[in-house]
Design an enzyme around this catalytic site. Structure first.
Site, short mmCIF file in Angstrom:
data_model
loop_
_atom_site.label_atom_id
_atom_site.label_comp_id
_atom_site.label_asym_id
_atom_site.label_seq_id
_atom_site.Cartn_x
_atom_site.Cartn_y
_atom_site.Cartn_z
N GLU A 91 76.19 -21.83 -29.43
CA GLU A 91 75.21 -21.34 -30.44
C GLU A 91 76.18 -20.29 -31.49
O GLU A 91 76.48 -19.26 -30.97
CB GLU A 91 74.16 -20.60 -29.84
CG GLU A 91 73.01 -21.85 -29.18
CD GLU A 91 71.74 -21.06 -28.75
OE1 GLU A 91 71.34 -20.06 -29.47
OE2 GLU A 91 71.38 -21.39 -27.58
N GLU A 134 67.24 -28.33 -30.83
CA GLU A 134 66.16 -27.78 -29.87
C GLU A 134 64.84 -28.22 -30.33
O GLU A 134 64.54 -28.37 -31.50
CB GLU A 134 66.47 -26.29 -30.08
CG GLU A 134 65.46 -25.46 -29.05
CD GLU A 134 65.68 -24.10 -28.71
OE1 GLU A 134 66.56 -23.55 -29.37
OE2 GLU A 134 65.23 -23.48 -27.85
N ASN A 151 70.45 -21.90 -19.99
CA ASN A 151 70.94 -21.36 -21.43
C ASN A 151 70.55 -19.74 -21.35
O ASN A 151 69.33 -19.59 -20.90
CB ASN A 151 70.16 -22.06 -22.18
CG ASN A 151 70.05 -21.30 -23.71
OD1 ASN A 151 71.14 -21.48 -24.40
ND2 ASN A 151 68.94 -20.33 -23.92
N GLU A 152 71.17 -19.01 -21.82
CA GLU A 152 71.02 -17.39 -22.10
C GLU A 152 70.47 -17.10 -20.81
O GLU A 152 69.45 -16.50 -20.59
CB GLU A 152 70.21 -17.15 -23.38
CG GLU A 152 71.19 -17.78 -24.69
CD GLU A 152 70.44 -17.06 -25.79
OE1 GLU A 152 69.36 -16.45 -25.88
OE2 GLU A 152 71.26 -17.11 -26.64
O1 AHR Z 1 68.65 -20.92 -31.52
C1 AHR Z 1 67.65 -20.12 -31.43
C2 AHR Z 1 67.57 -19.62 -30.20
O2 AHR Z 1 68.46 -18.64 -30.21
C3 AHR Z 1 67.92 -20.40 -28.81
O3 AHR Z 1 66.97 -20.87 -28.24
C4 AHR Z 1 68.59 -19.40 -27.79
O4 AHR Z 1 69.21 -19.90 -26.94
C5 AHR Z 1 68.95 -18.33 -28.83
O5 AHR Z 1 68.71 -17.08 -28.47
#
Ligand code: AHR
Length: 558
Positions: free
Chosen positions: A357, A59, A221-222
């Site tokens: 993740e 990221e 994402n999330e």
């Molecule tokens: O990996 C760090 C963060 O953790 C990511 O950006 C997010 O998707 C998660 O909350």
């Protein structure tokens, strides 16, 4: 001679520097009777292990991209077109199947167009993480806060090509339109010379005339949190809108939907129920359902506060050691519970889990440089967490299609740490390397029987399993990976293969004298695996698993 492993508690509180690993021989001298048994049942096949469960995640966060992967073409750090050479070389050793990018939460703030064209003309943008409370106080400004966009789609996919990985692009659902998503696919995958975006691809820096043929596309994402604060029903609608139609250019597009945070079964249920309501045929379009699970709360149940629950990466005591493993081990029930809910709506289980993740998340303080937001040291304890997690994925090879450890370098549960020209492999890297023979092999059922670990958790006796792992078969070669979590006791196990005899065996062991042992720039090889002899007797074998260790056995069968 018994190693006084509890001494690490006192030492750990005083020093955080690298600790020299002990030779396994220290444990080999202690006599003990066989106390455990590992049975491998060849006839009970689980599924082929998708190599993608060994995936990674990178990221635009702290030192992952800028410094970790991208050093720039003019850097004195050896690089291939701006990409850190040492990282590429090390990654090749573990055959990375897939790398997820550009986030994480960053993904839902990213416009892929910013990272195209000549680098000198790319816009500088405020990074999603610029105001994060975890930044070390002395962190200077730089591309980690104000992204130069020097690392864009072409640079990322070039990185993937260099390492042999597939790219998994996470699209911005919160801030961008379905049209923008569609055009990113067109930019990556339309044939050479066919579209204006294919021309842009060919004329960007790190140009690529040929299509990248990207298969994996994350849609947000999330989305329950940083990705838009949607309800699962709202997200189902958004996901359907984004994926209703996209040009394929002969590429089998595999969409990954933003799944649950840990045990949030309501998110899974809400999404699947609403999607099924519209039409269960839509499940054919979803390759993966995401799942995020971090082992972060080491407060022994005293708080659920995101900041207060975290502890140090290197200075930990016995209860915190076991608590981390216990938190990580929850992955197994998370997989099973989400899978059950998914099956209520998608009865054929067309949609698989993508644990995109996972890893350990500690409090700040052990990062190797202040620009490495969420950077942390990675110890032998993290190697155990990685091994038990990969073993869980393998035991559920029928359910898990992808895993992406968070994150690749300089962040959370990293395989690598780097700063300028310094670079090291963490103990977790060694676990990934030890586990490579499992990739693409057939997972088979195992039964582990061993005395449980007992420990004191808030003045109450707590327990944890005594020996765990997984097995896979490839032709006549059986690979068994085994974790002994006990801090002090070795486990001596009889290993029996139901349906075959062991002809010969090889062992590779990762263990150290202290569970907080780790590699540093000054001592980068403090923690490394070693080969050990393994003796076979009449088709079975005994093996002694050192305390707090990860072992790979490779058994040639007849
Ligand atoms: O990996 C760090 C963060 O953790 C990511 O950006 C997010 O998707 C998660 O909350």
């Amino acid at each position: 001679m018994k190693v006084k492993r509890r001494e690490f508690l006192r030492n750990a509180m005083m020093v955080s520097a690298g600790v020299v690993a002990a030779r396994a021989g220290a444990f080999a001298q202690t006599p003990s009777a066989t106390d455990s048994r590992i049975e491998i049942i060849l006839a009970e096949e689980i599924a082929t292990i998708n190599p993608d469960i060994y995936g990674h995640f990178a990221e635009h966060l702290g030192g992952v991209v800028y410094d970790g992967i991208w050093v720039g073409e003019k850097s004195r750090v050896p690089n291939i077109g701006g990409i850190r050479t040492a990282l590429v070389d090390a990654l090749k050793r573990i055959r990375p199947p897939v790398i997820r990018w550009p986030g994480g939460c960053f993904a839902d703030s990213y416009d892929w167009r910013d990272g195209t064209g000549p680098r000198g003309r790319r816009p500088r943008r405020t990074n999603f993480w610029a105001d994060a409370p975890e930044w070390p106080k002395n962190a200077p400004n730089g591309p980690w806060k104000y992204d130069t966009n020097h690392f864009g789609t072409n640079e990322f996919l070039r990185f993937c090509q260099l390492t042999g990985a597939q790219g998994y692009l996470a699209a911005n659902l919160r801030g961008m339109t379905a049209q923008n998503f569609f055009e990113w696919i067109e930019y990556c995958n339309s044939p050479a010379g066919s579209t204006t975006l294919a021309e842009l691809r060919a004329n960007s820096e790190t140009p690529s005339r040929e299509s990248f043929k990207v298969q994996f596309w994350g849609v947000g994402n999330e989305s329950w949190g940083c990705g838009g604060n949607f309800t699962p029903e709202e997200y189902s609608a958004e996901f359907r809108r984004f994926t209703a139609a996209a040009p394929r250019y002969g590429v089998n597009l595999k969409y990954i939907a933003s799944g649950a945070n840990g045990e949030d079964l309501n998110w899974t249920r809400g999404f699947f129920a609403r999607t099924a309501e519209k039409g269960s045929g839509l499940f054919n379009q979803i390759y993966g359902w995401g799942l995020h699970h971090y082992a972060w709360n080491l407060s022994l149940g005293k708080t659920t506060n995101w900041f207060a629950g975290k502890r140090d990466a290197v200075k930990f005591d016995e209860p915190e050691y076991y608590e981390l493993l216990r938190e990580g081990d929850r992955m197994e029930e998370l997989i099973e519970r989400h899978w059950t809910v998914m099956g209520e709506y998608d009865r054929q289980h067309r949609v698989k889990l993508a644990v995109d993740e996972w890893g350990a998340w500690y409090s700040p303080g052990s990062e190797v440089h202040p620009t490495h937001l969420l950077g942390q040291q990675s110890t032998m304890r993290d190697a155990l967490l990685a091994a038990l997690t990969l073993d869980i994925f393998q035991r559920h090879a029928d359910k898990v299609a992808m895993g992406n450890v968070a994150q690749l370098i300089n962040c959370l549960h990293a395989l690598f740490l780097a700063y300028e020209d310094k670079f090291l492999l963490t103990p977790t890297f060694h676990v990934f390397e030890m586990f490579t023979p499992h990739m693409g092999a057939k997972a088979v059922r195992t039964v582990f029987s061993a005395p449980q670990v007992q420990y004191n958790r808030n003045n109450q006796q707590a327990h944890f399993w005594g020996l765990g792992g997984s097995a896979s078969i490839n032709d006549k070669m059986l690979t068994v990976t085994v974790t002994n979590p006990h801090l002090e006791e070795p486990r001596e196990a009889e290993i029996v293969v139901r349906g075959a005899r062991i002809n010969s065996a090889r062992a590779r062991v990762l263990s150290t004298s202290e569970p907080n042992a780790h590699n540093t720039f000054d001592n980068p090889r403090a923690v490394e695996p070693r080969d050990e002899t393994a003796t076979v007797n009449a088709g079975t074998m005994l093996f002694r698993f050192p305390p707090a260790s990860v072992t790979r056995l490779q058994l040639a069968l007849v």
